[in-house]
Design an enzyme around this catalytic site. Structure first.
Site, mmCIF file in Angstrom:
data_model
loop_
_atom_site.group_PDB
_atom_site.id
_atom_site.type_symbol
_atom_site.label_atom_id
_atom_site.label_comp_id
_atom_site.label_asym_id
_atom_site.label_seq_id
_atom_site.Cartn_x
_atom_site.Cartn_y
_atom_site.Cartn_z
ATOM 1 N N HIS A 91 -4.404 3.713 -10.504
ATOM 2 C CA HIS A 91 -3.164 4.086 -9.831
ATOM 3 C C HIS A 91 -2.032 3.236 -10.408
ATOM 4 O O HIS A 91 -2.254 2.434 -11.328
ATOM 5 C CB HIS A 91 -3.304 3.908 -8.313
ATOM 6 C CG HIS A 91 -3.873 2.571 -7.914
ATOM 7 N ND1 HIS A 91 -3.220 1.381 -8.146
ATOM 8 C CD2 HIS A 91 -5.047 2.237 -7.322
ATOM 9 C CE1 HIS A 91 -3.937 0.387 -7.693
ATOM 10 N NE2 HIS A 91 -5.075 0.862 -7.206
ATOM 11 N N SER A 139 -4.495 0.752 -3.621
ATOM 12 C CA SER A 139 -5.904 0.426 -3.796
ATOM 13 C C SER A 139 -6.663 1.731 -3.987
ATOM 14 O O SER A 139 -6.308 2.752 -3.385
ATOM 15 C CB SER A 139 -6.421 -0.285 -2.536
ATOM 16 O OG SER A 139 -7.833 -0.209 -2.484
ATOM 17 N N HIS A 141 -2.620 -0.453 -11.132
ATOM 18 C CA HIS A 141 -3.323 -0.774 -12.387
ATOM 19 C C HIS A 141 -2.375 -0.640 -13.584
ATOM 20 O O HIS A 141 -2.414 -1.451 -14.510
ATOM 21 C CB HIS A 141 -4.487 0.201 -12.620
ATOM 22 C CG HIS A 141 -5.607 0.084 -11.640
ATOM 23 N ND1 HIS A 141 -5.858 1.046 -10.692
ATOM 24 C CD2 HIS A 141 -6.559 -0.867 -11.472
ATOM 25 C CE1 HIS A 141 -6.921 0.694 -9.989
ATOM 26 N NE2 HIS A 141 -7.369 -0.469 -10.430
ATOM 27 N N GLN A 187 -10.141 -13.298 -5.453
ATOM 28 C CA GLN A 187 -10.779 -12.971 -6.733
ATOM 29 C C GLN A 187 -10.009 -13.604 -7.890
ATOM 30 O O GLN A 187 -10.593 -14.178 -8.815
ATOM 31 C CB GLN A 187 -10.843 -11.451 -6.900
ATOM 32 C CG GLN A 187 -11.161 -10.986 -8.326
ATOM 33 C CD GLN A 187 -11.326 -9.482 -8.417
ATOM 34 O OE1 GLN A 187 -12.335 -8.956 -7.995
ATOM 35 N NE2 GLN A 187 -10.351 -8.777 -8.970
ATOM 36 N N ASP A 217 -6.028 -8.850 -4.940
ATOM 37 C CA ASP A 217 -7.327 -9.507 -4.726
ATOM 38 C C ASP A 217 -7.128 -11.000 -4.973
ATOM 39 O O ASP A 217 -7.545 -11.544 -5.995
ATOM 40 C CB ASP A 217 -8.378 -8.902 -5.662
ATOM 41 C CG ASP A 217 -8.609 -7.432 -5.365
ATOM 42 O OD1 ASP A 217 -9.103 -7.121 -4.285
ATOM 43 O OD2 ASP A 217 -8.248 -6.591 -6.215
HETATM 44 O O1 PAF Z 1 -10.860 -6.000 -9.193
HETATM 45 C C1 PAF Z 1 -11.701 -5.238 -9.711
HETATM 46 O O2 PAF Z 1 -11.439 -4.046 -9.962
HETATM 47 C C2 PAF Z 1 -13.088 -5.779 -10.032
HETATM 48 O O3 PAF Z 1 -13.483 -6.707 -9.096
HETATM 49 C C3 PAF Z 1 -13.199 -6.331 -11.466
HETATM 50 C C4 PAF Z 1 -12.312 -7.544 -11.673
HETATM 51 C C5 PAF Z 1 -12.843 -5.252 -12.468
HETATM 52 C C6 PAF Z 1 -14.647 -6.775 -11.719
HETATM 53 O O4 PAF Z 1 -15.544 -5.722 -11.565
#
Ligand code: PAF
Length: 279
Positions: A30, A182, A33, A150, A147
């Site tokens: 989307h 998302s 990204h 992450q 995220d």
């Molecule tokens: O954020 C994501 O889409 C996933 O966690 C990633 C970083 C591609 C790892 O699979």
């Protein structure tokens, strides 16, 4: 754009490239990204994106099987963004044998917030990110702040393993009504989609309360969760944390204006949404 599935072919294609910028994704791309791809362009060349729905990071009762897979549409979008290589391995390509060696994230970051509610998630994420980095060997890689935990996990891993990859943070992309974009938003029914911006609205309200000097963190978190629950959500957490390590701030931290972030995860129907806001 070259679409490559095998690690060997990827290595051949990227041999000698020293300024590769990498954007790992799980597809169903989307605008959020695509904003990562645009940010990537400012940090080097060529751009390599990956699409891989990583089974390792899904719990047994999570949405691995129904995670949206929209490969053809994704390819068109990446072509329009000037991506040089799309690495789209199958599970057999990336995990030709069971992935027995795995990254073990530290408990203090790995077992809180998302880690508490999704056991094994960060082991799965860091393992695949390390493996993808090893395949692509990028000079830099872009991760979204959506995220937040992450991003911090990957940043700390890159630092502790002395990976030669600079981690770049991209701002969260929001719909006009505030909902963070998302792939999981597509699970929402029209009525849930209309309700979904309430999560960001709560984060904004909490952030404003903190800025206004209401520093009873526990009370702020609880009243925000109660308001969401009252609207039919099932909140996992709303947590005001220090940006530096995602630990709760002490009274001293608050007095010294320690930089904070408020993070949330909550279920609306069957869809679990996460979001955060730096205060
Ligand atoms: O954020 C994501 O889409 C996933 O966690 C990633 C970083 C591609 C790892 O699979």
């Amino acid at each position: 754009m070259k679409i490559i599935t095998s690690i060997e072919a990827l290595r051949d294609q990227l041999r000698g490239q020293l300024r590769t910028v990498f954007v790992p994704t799980m597809g169903n791309l989307h605008e959020g990204h695509l904003s990562l791809m645009r940010l990537a362009r400012q940090h080097g060349d060529p751009i390599v994106a990956s699409i891989f729905v990583n089974r390792l990071q899904f719990g047994p009762n999570e949405d691995f099987d129904k995670y949206p897979r929209t490969f053809q549409a994704d390819v068109e979008k990446l072509e329009n963004e000037g991506v040089y290589v799309l690495f789209a391995p199958t599970e057999k390509d990336l995990y030709p044998e069971p992935q027995a060696f795995r990254v073990s994230p530290p408990d203090d970051l790995g077992n809180i917030l998302e880690g508490e509610f999704r056991p094994g998630f960060f082991t799965g994420v860091t393992t695949v990110v390390l493996k993808l980095f090893s395949c692509v060997q990028p000079g830099a890689a872009v991760f979204g702040k959506k995220d937040y935990q992450q991003l911090m996990m990957v940043r700390n891993m890159a630092k502790q393993f002395a990976l030669p990859t600079k981690i770049i943070a991209a701002e969260t992309w929001r719909a006009e009504d505030g909902l963070a974009l998302s792939s999981r938003n597509m699970y929402l029914s029209p009525a849930e989609r209309a309700e979904a911006p309430a999560l960001y609205a709560e984060l904004s309200a909490v952030a404003q309360e903190v800025r206004d000097g209401h520093l009873d963190i526990f009370a702020l978190e609880h009243s925000a969760m109660a308001r969401l629950a009252g609207r039919g959500w099932k909140p996992d957490y709303i947590a005001i944390r220090k940006r530096v390590d995602l630990q709760p701030p002490s009274a001293g931290d608050l007095a010294q204006n320690e930089p904070l972030v408020v993070l949330a995860a909550a279920k609306l129907g069957v869809t679990r949404l996460i979001d955060n806001l730096e205060i």
